[in-house]
Design a protein around this motif. Sequence first.
Motif, PDB file in Angstrom:
ATOM      1  N   LEU A  61      -3.421  13.961  -7.355  1.00 58.31           N
ATOM      2  CA  LEU A  61      -2.942  13.074  -6.292  1.00 58.31           C
ATOM      3  C   LEU A  61      -4.096  12.621  -5.384  1.00 58.31           C
TER       4      LEU A  61
ATOM      5  N   ASN B 125       2.580   1.529  -3.264  1.00 53.97           N
ATOM      6  CA  ASN B 125       1.577   1.969  -4.229  1.00 53.97           C
ATOM      7  C   ASN B 125       1.376   3.491  -4.146  1.00 53.97           C
ATOM      8  N   ASN B 126       1.281   3.980  -2.914  1.00 54.56           N
ATOM      9  CA  ASN B 126       1.105   5.420  -2.708  1.00 54.56           C
ATOM     10  C   ASN B 126       2.317   6.204  -3.195  1.00 54.56           C
TER      11      ASN B 126
ATOM     12  N   ASN C 225       2.468   8.970  -6.125  1.00 52.02           N
ATOM     13  CA  ASN C 225       3.079  10.296  -5.987  1.00 52.02           C
ATOM     14  C   ASN C 225       4.060  10.560  -7.127  1.00 52.02           C
TER      15      ASN C 225
ATOM     16  N   PHE D  22      -6.407  10.324  -7.260  1.00 51.52           N
ATOM     17  CA  PHE D  22      -5.744   9.026  -7.395  1.00 51.52           C
ATOM     18  C   PHE D  22      -5.996   8.155  -6.167  1.00 51.52           C
TER      19      PHE D  22
ATOM     20  N   THR E 259      -1.395   9.469   1.989  1.00 49.71           N
ATOM     21  CA  THR E 259      -2.553   8.861   1.327  1.00 49.71           C
ATOM     22  C   THR E 259      -3.365   7.983   2.278  1.00 49.71           C
ATOM     23  N   GLN E 260      -2.667   7.191   3.106  1.00 54.41           N
ATOM     24  CA  GLN E 260      -3.392   6.287   4.034  1.00 54.41           C
ATOM     25  C   GLN E 260      -4.261   7.099   4.996  1.00 54.41           C
TER      26      GLN E 260
ATOM     27  N   ARG F  90      -9.705   4.706  -5.141  1.00 56.63           N
ATOM     28  CA  ARG F  90      -9.682   3.342  -4.601  1.00 56.63           C
ATOM     29  C   ARG F  90     -10.852   3.046  -3.677  1.00 56.63           C
TER      30      ARG F  90
ATOM     31  N   GLU G  84       0.841  -1.200   0.000  1.00 53.83           N
ATOM     32  CA  GLU G  84       0.000   0.000   0.000  1.00 53.83           C
ATOM     33  C   GLU G  84       0.880   1.257   0.000  1.00 53.83           C
ATOM     34  N   SER G  85       1.895   1.232   0.858  1.00 53.29           N
ATOM     35  CA  SER G  85       2.774   2.387   0.948  1.00 53.29           C
ATOM     36  C   SER G  85       3.563   2.553  -0.362  1.00 53.29           C
TER      37      SER G  85
ATOM     38  N   TYR H 138       4.178   9.048 -10.002  1.00 53.91           N
ATOM     39  CA  TYR H 138       3.456   9.091 -11.272  1.00 53.91           C
ATOM     40  C   TYR H 138       2.848  10.481 -11.478  1.00 53.91           C
TER      41      TYR H 138
END
Lengths: 273, 120
Positions: free
Chosen positions: B16, A97-98, A102, B19, B109-110, B23, A94-95, A104
């Motif tokens: 961002l 992926n994040n 970022n 993105f 993000t989390q 999910r 997950e991290s 990207y």
Amino acid sequence: MEKDFGIAKKADEFLQIFKKGEEFTKDLIMENERLRFRVAQLEEAAEKSGKEERIRIYEERIKMLEEEFNSLLERYRKVEEENKDFASKYVEVESENNNLANLYVASYQLHSTLDFNEVLRIVLEIIINLIGAEKFAIFLMDEKTNELLPAASEGFSLEELPKTKLGEDIIGKVAKEGESYFAENMGYTNDINTSSPAVCIPLKIKEHVIGVISIYSLFVQKKSFTNIDYELFNLLAGHAATAIFSSKLYTQSERKLTTIQSFLDLLKEKPRK
Amino acid sequence: MPNILVVEDSPTMRQLISFAIKRIPESRIIEATDGIDALKKLSSEKIDIILADINMPMMDGLKLVSLVRNNPSYQNIPIIVITTEGAEEDKKRAISIGANAYLTKPIQTQELMKLVNSFL
């Protein structure tokens, strides 16, 4: 008299027989009792042995269940451990992926335009929003004078920032050597010396340095850099450099094209006169 | 299907945030570039949650929060404000005018996902 004697004898014999019968009956009763007692004993023994057998069966069953319980407990522990492993892998993925998201987004935005000022604005946005810098500047190399000139900034006006000769101070050295510089103490600060940034990243196209990003202070809430920040610095070093360089060339060529077009238009107009 | 309004002037941040929020199963992201644009989107779409930057041109996030809170049609929509300011008084200010939660840049993000999910 003789008759009486005979009767008495018979009576005596009868008594004797009766007594024997009595004794025999007593013996039978005693034997009966003994046998009853024995039967009771045997019954009790049989019952006891049945109970023991049942206890033995129960014990075996308990043992079997205990073994089964232990094996289930063991399996549960293994599954729990696997789950923990999966959970930590999930967090890691997950991290990652994040982080990739970022990178990207940063890369996508950097190459989304050919407008020079727009590219500079995007670089500023990435540094503010993805890295968390509060005060920083982008210096670009003037190939004619070999000087690094401030091109964009956040937290300062361009006039506040110094022109730096290649090789001079931290900014000049980073531009000359092409290696990133990270000061030991990074974070939020009000005590800023524009010649000595906390972080200085060269903007490179292959080995050719076209400028640097100098970061002086981070946001109060940003205490230190994480792995993704270093990845972003790497991305900026390469992608921001090409985006800035190509947009600059495009803007120059557009300007030249407009000039040539105007000139051609002027030439076309001449014969009419 | 939650409709999430992302109000942010920076295209980088908009992309961002979108993105990350993509999910959330079946979520739909509606983007607005400032407070005025956000009010237009609010009048034309059914919004379930608002994510708004504070520092924006035209109409900033704080003004947007107070306008939303004073409009009976939108006053119950949860609002998460995003800003660069990390100081405690800024957080208190945003909450006092009606924001439900507060996120500081650079956003994790989390953390963003967790917060958005808590209001859905």
